[in-house]
Write a protein that holds these residues in place. Sequence first.
Motif, PDB file in Angstrom:
ATOM      1  N   PRO A   1       0.821  -1.214   0.000  1.00 51.30           N
ATOM      2  CA  PRO A   1       0.000   0.000   0.000  1.00 51.30           C
ATOM      3  C   PRO A   1       0.850   1.257   0.000  1.00 51.30           C
ATOM      4  O   PRO A   1       2.027   1.242   0.370  1.00 51.30           O
ATOM      5  N   ALA A   2       0.242   2.357  -0.410  1.00 48.86           N
ATOM      6  CA  ALA A   2       0.928   3.646  -0.371  1.00 48.86           C
ATOM      7  C   ALA A   2       1.251   4.023   1.073  1.00 48.86           C
ATOM      8  O   ALA A   2       0.557   3.624   2.011  1.00 48.86           O
ATOM      9  N   SER A   3       2.324   4.781   1.245  1.00 49.14           N
ATOM     10  CA  SER A   3       2.741   5.218   2.580  1.00 49.14           C
ATOM     11  C   SER A   3       2.973   6.717   2.576  1.00 49.14           C
ATOM     12  O   SER A   3       3.899   7.199   1.916  1.00 49.14           O
ATOM     13  N   GLU A   4       2.118   7.448   3.280  1.00 48.13           N
ATOM     14  CA  GLU A   4       2.305   8.889   3.371  1.00 48.13           C
ATOM     15  C   GLU A   4       3.559   9.218   4.169  1.00 48.13           C
ATOM     16  O   GLU A   4       4.268  10.185   3.867  1.00 48.13           O
ATOM     17  N   ALA A   5       3.882   8.424   5.184  1.00 48.85           N
ATOM     18  CA  ALA A   5       5.057   8.696   6.013  1.00 48.85           C
ATOM     19  C   ALA A   5       6.337   8.622   5.186  1.00 48.85           C
ATOM     20  O   ALA A   5       7.276   9.404   5.398  1.00 48.85           O
ATOM     21  N   GLN A   6       6.382   7.682   4.242  1.00 51.38           N
ATOM     22  CA  GLN A   6       7.571   7.536   3.389  1.00 51.38           C
ATOM     23  C   GLN A   6       7.414   8.232   2.045  1.00 51.38           C
ATOM     24  O   GLN A   6       8.297   8.154   1.200  1.00 51.38           O
ATOM     25  N   ARG A   7       6.282   8.902   1.859  1.00 51.12           N
ATOM     26  CA  ARG A   7       5.953   9.545   0.587  1.00 51.12           C
ATOM     27  C   ARG A   7       6.130   8.545  -0.560  1.00 51.12           C
ATOM     28  O   ARG A   7       6.724   8.850  -1.608  1.00 51.12           O
ATOM     29  N   ALA A   8       5.624   7.339  -0.345  1.00 50.65           N
ATOM     30  CA  ALA A   8       5.789   6.256  -1.311  1.00 50.65           C
ATOM     31  C   ALA A   8       4.448   5.885  -1.925  1.00 50.65           C
ATOM     32  O   ALA A   8       3.433   5.825  -1.222  1.00 50.65           O
TER      33      ALA A   8
END
Length: 336
Positions: A67-74
Amino acid sequence: MGFSGVRAGLAVAAAAVLLAGCTGTVGGTAAPVPGQGPVKPVVDPCRLLDQPQADGLGYQVPGHGVPASEAQRAPAMCLWHSKDDTQDSVILNVGWAVGQTLEDYLQGAVVKAPPVKLGGLDWTRYGSFIPGSCDLYTTLGAKSYAFVSVSFKDEDRACELAKLTIPQVAAHLPGGRPAPPITPPVSSSPAQPSGPLATLDPCTLLKPEQAAQLKMQSTGRKNTSQSPTANVTYCLWDDTDGDRGQKAFEVWLGPDVPVTKWVGMDVPPIAQVDAGGRTWSVFGNFNDSGGVNCAAGLALGDTSSVEIVSGYLDDPAHSCDAVKAGIPLVTANLPA
């Protein structure tokens, strides 16, 4: 978090998913929370390559979603592992981002190649901190992009596989063209070497009386080597003058090794020797700062070659004597 930190975290997350073997997909549609405005759409990058496509490209199915990760901007991504499940296997990583600009993700990554049109979309290759990785990106909107990344020990081959995959992925992206047929199926494994060198015993290239003529032991010892490729065999004849002076005589066979890929043969030769209608290139000071080693290479085509290696410990002026004397002997014993 800088460029390497963001993408390193992404790679770690991807590796964790591969190891865990997670294949679950969360269904449903994201809905806004009252008073908080619209919710970013949820994308599933595993749908950018359906199972027949992934199978035809040589990957295990299904893919493994991250899944996308806002913390890692991924961005959200999906990974596939090649069917050739060895230490030299291929990892395919496809990402799809919404609500994020490509610049925010790449954060200054260097452009490694100009844009190329594939599947109806423009794809640009950017640098990666992962050795052997070939990463191409396309912008889908102001805050949306997709990427296809292939990791393999050979970076050129990784880019070939990425460019074969992109038209299949692009067919599932906005603005992409229909996917072309995959024929024949793509394999990450290189073709097995063929031709006379593939089955030739290197110890047959110097007969006992010829070895004696070179002041070597009459019987050679056959070995295999992992360098420069796993398909290399060689034969070594020990010298007969003790620990100094003349060095052993070696003949190496590379059924899938271009002559310029042998160590030290990517520079101009010091001499060329003609024997039996074939031209050998001689390289002095071969892989050695003391000048006591010498090698000669013979191309038997664009992708196969033979190498001779020897040397002389006490006098660099004689380092190539045995190599040059052995060239006509080895040539006469090569297949036509």
